[in-house]
Motif scaffolding. Structure first.
Motif, PDB file in Angstrom:
ATOM      1  N   ALA A 365       1.622   8.558  -6.861  1.00 51.91           N
ATOM      2  CA  ALA A 365       2.427   8.146  -5.705  1.00 51.91           C
ATOM      3  C   ALA A 365       1.737   8.516  -4.398  1.00 51.91           C
ATOM      4  O   ALA A 365       1.787   7.759  -3.416  1.00 51.91           O
ATOM      5  CB  ALA A 365       3.812   8.789  -5.773  1.00 51.91           C
ATOM      6  N   VAL A 366       1.085   9.666  -4.371  1.00 51.60           N
ATOM      7  CA  VAL A 366       0.339  10.065  -3.168  1.00 51.60           C
ATOM      8  C   VAL A 366      -0.848   9.134  -2.962  1.00 51.60           C
ATOM      9  O   VAL A 366      -1.103   8.667  -1.845  1.00 51.60           O
ATOM     10  CB  VAL A 366      -0.142  11.525  -3.274  1.00 51.60           C
ATOM     11  N   ILE A 367      -1.573   8.862  -4.027  1.00 51.56           N
ATOM     12  CA  ILE A 367      -2.726   7.961  -3.935  1.00 51.56           C
ATOM     13  C   ILE A 367      -2.296   6.602  -3.393  1.00 51.56           C
ATOM     14  O   ILE A 367      -2.925   6.055  -2.478  1.00 51.56           O
ATOM     15  CB  ILE A 367      -3.391   7.800  -5.317  1.00 51.56           C
ATOM     16  N   ASP A 368      -1.217   6.054  -3.938  1.00 51.81           N
ATOM     17  CA  ASP A 368      -0.742   4.740  -3.504  1.00 51.81           C
ATOM     18  C   ASP A 368      -0.396   4.740  -2.014  1.00 51.81           C
ATOM     19  O   ASP A 368      -0.712   3.786  -1.288  1.00 51.81           O
ATOM     20  CB  ASP A 368       0.480   4.328  -4.315  1.00 51.81           C
ATOM     21  N   SER A 369       0.246   5.809  -1.561  1.00 51.91           N
ATOM     22  CA  SER A 369       0.621   5.885  -0.150  1.00 51.91           C
ATOM     23  C   SER A 369      -0.604   6.001   0.741  1.00 51.91           C
ATOM     24  O   SER A 369      -0.680   5.380   1.810  1.00 51.91           O
ATOM     25  CB  SER A 369       1.560   7.074   0.078  1.00 51.91           C
ATOM     26  N   LEU A 370      -1.597   6.775   0.306  1.00 49.49           N
ATOM     27  CA  LEU A 370      -2.826   6.936   1.086  1.00 49.49           C
ATOM     28  C   LEU A 370      -3.609   5.624   1.170  1.00 49.49           C
ATOM     29  O   LEU A 370      -4.183   5.303   2.216  1.00 49.49           O
ATOM     30  CB  LEU A 370      -3.701   8.026   0.471  1.00 49.49           C
ATOM     31  N   VAL A 371      -3.632   4.879   0.076  1.00 52.55           N
ATOM     32  CA  VAL A 371      -4.310   3.582   0.085  1.00 52.55           C
ATOM     33  C   VAL A 371      -3.619   2.641   1.066  1.00 52.55           C
ATOM     34  O   VAL A 371      -4.272   1.946   1.863  1.00 52.55           O
ATOM     35  CB  VAL A 371      -4.343   2.969  -1.332  1.00 52.55           C
ATOM     36  N   ALA A 372      -2.284   2.639   1.043  1.00 48.77           N
ATOM     37  CA  ALA A 372      -1.523   1.788   1.965  1.00 48.77           C
ATOM     38  C   ALA A 372      -1.770   2.185   3.412  1.00 48.77           C
ATOM     39  O   ALA A 372      -1.921   1.325   4.289  1.00 48.77           O
ATOM     40  CB  ALA A 372      -0.038   1.852   1.628  1.00 48.77           C
ATOM     41  N   GLN A 373      -1.835   3.480   3.690  1.00 52.68           N
ATOM     42  CA  GLN A 373      -2.034   3.890   5.076  1.00 52.68           C
ATOM     43  C   GLN A 373      -3.458   3.591   5.544  1.00 52.68           C
ATOM     44  O   GLN A 373      -3.675   3.296   6.727  1.00 52.68           O
ATOM     45  CB  GLN A 373      -1.684   5.363   5.269  1.00 52.68           C
ATOM     46  N   ALA A 374      -4.428   3.640   4.632  1.00 47.90           N
ATOM     47  CA  ALA A 374      -5.793   3.272   5.001  1.00 47.90           C
ATOM     48  C   ALA A 374      -5.856   1.809   5.419  1.00 47.90           C
ATOM     49  O   ALA A 374      -6.517   1.452   6.402  1.00 47.90           O
ATOM     50  CB  ALA A 374      -6.750   3.548   3.847  1.00 47.90           C
TER      51      ALA A 374
END
Length: 394
Positions: A365-374
């Motif tokens: 879930a953290v990875i997915d959010s970081l990818v979206a924010q990038a």
């Protein structure tokens, strides 16, 4: 100009983010207060200097604790040094949002590889289970000085780490051989007559800590106000400096934090691929990296004394161009911090199991959010007229 606001440092360290109402508050102000790229760049330099200064102060506290421990090694003094290392890492983790654009930390002469390189081959430094004579410490012909450790760092291989946070971490905790906790190096490893080469172990810990402090002090100097240094050039850099700010955030978000530090470990399920494996502090590394991104985006940080430093932000600048995008990206960055806080310690247990394992889902879930924010940062750069982005990809 920055505005100091008294707040509770204890509450900050517990929550690792600002209350939602305070995070949202600037949006109402942004619409009324024009923000220029120059103002954003100037305050960013102030933010960087303040965060490095707090990191240096915390590292000096660590150095004092290490000095006390090596003078009279016992379990209590070792635990004090460990707590000081953990406290200092809280601040350093937030500074990693200042990387990836060729600044003082990671240009050709920058100390980043000597400060925070990982993963670390323990046997390069000291004895490990099954190899009682391994490491620089147990080779008495090897000089233990700051200059020599600098030369030996990453010599012969990227995992041959001789200095930095994780070298100190290994010295304080030792190998992590437990599934449910950190390393358990005994204080007796540093006591003459109770462990071979204890004198060199004490010296190594002292020298590597002093080198860390020296490197952090060089970064504070590079960003100090009113001097002919990197900060002066950065403040005069205009749009190019704004581009660097966004590159730093995007690269840390996707390539480094989501990629190298989380996806790799999630795929391998290997303890050796977690960041702070000896102390089991990886979950806090992730939180503080995510928080550092939020600090830069909102142009605010909680100082070591508990005060809040804030000023002209990239978020405010984007709001003047595309308020909807600014709001979405601000919320996405806040979500990354919240999801990072949900990761349970130790991280090396979170990554174990099948796809549906709760810990793995929290990490994903953290990875997915970081990818979206990038991706949102790329959109933000385009909205601000910045198209040349060399983001680090996983």
């Amino acid at each position: 100009m920055s505005t100091p606001i008294n707040t509770s440092k204890r509450q900050f360290l517990r929550q690792a983010t600002l209350p939602l109402w305070l995070t949202a508050l600037p949006a109402a102000v942004w619409a009324q207060t024009p923000v220029t790229p120059a103002a954003v760049v100037r305050f960013h330099a102030e933010l960087v200097h303040a965060t490095y200064a707090d990191t240096l102060a915390a590292a000096e506290t660590l150095q004092a604790a290490v000095a006390s421990f090596v003078k009279a090694p016992d379990a209590a003094a070792l635990e004090t040094a460990r707590r000081a290392w953990l406290a200092a890492r809280e601040f350093y983790g937030q500074t990693e949002a200042f990387r990836f654009y060729g600044g003082p930390i990671d240009d050709d002469k920058g100390p980043e590889g000597r400060l925070n390189a990982w993963p670390l081959d323990e046997a390069y430094i000291d004895r490990i289970q099954g190899r009682p004579e391994a490491g620089l410490i147990n080779r008495r012909s090897v000089a233990i000085t700051k200059a020599h450790l600098s030369q030996l760092n990453e010599k012969g291989g990227e995992e041959n780490i001789a200095a930095g946070w994780h070298a100190i971490e290994f010295m304080l905790w030792g190998q992590d051989q437990r599934a449910d906790g950190a390393g358990q190096r005994p204080a007796s490893d540093f006591i003459d007559g109770q462990a071979p080469n204890a004198d060199r172990r004490r010296l190594y810990l002292s020298v590597v800590t002093e080198l860390l402090v020296d490197d952090l002090r060089s970064l504070v100097t590079a960003w100090a106000p009113g001097a002919r240094n990197y900060r002066q050039r950065f403040e005069a850099g205009g749009t190019e400096s704004l581009r660097k700010i966004i590159i730093g955030l995007g690269s840390l978000s996707r390539g480094e934090l989501a990629g190298e530090r989380m996806e790799v470990a999630l795929n391998t399920q290997d303890q050796e691929d977690e960041h702070s494996c000896f102390s089991d502090n990886t979950h806090r590394d992730i939180v503080n990296n995510a928080l550092g991104i939020q600090n830069v985006w909102l142009a605010r940080c909680v100082r070591r004394d508990g005060s809040l430093l804030q000023g002209a932000s990239p978020a405010a600048l984007l709001t003047q161009v595309d308020a909807a995008l600014a709001q979405r990206l601000t919320q996405q960055i806040a979500l990354s911090v919240t999801r990072a806080q949900a990761i349970q310690a130790p991280f090396d247990r979170e990554i174990i199991g099948g796809k549906d394992a709760p810990g793995r889902q929290r990490v994903q879930a953290v990875i997915d959010s970081l990818v979206a924010q990038a991706k949102g940062l790329v959109d933000a750069a385009a909205a601000l007229g910045i198209t040349r982005l060399n983001l680090v990809n996983a």
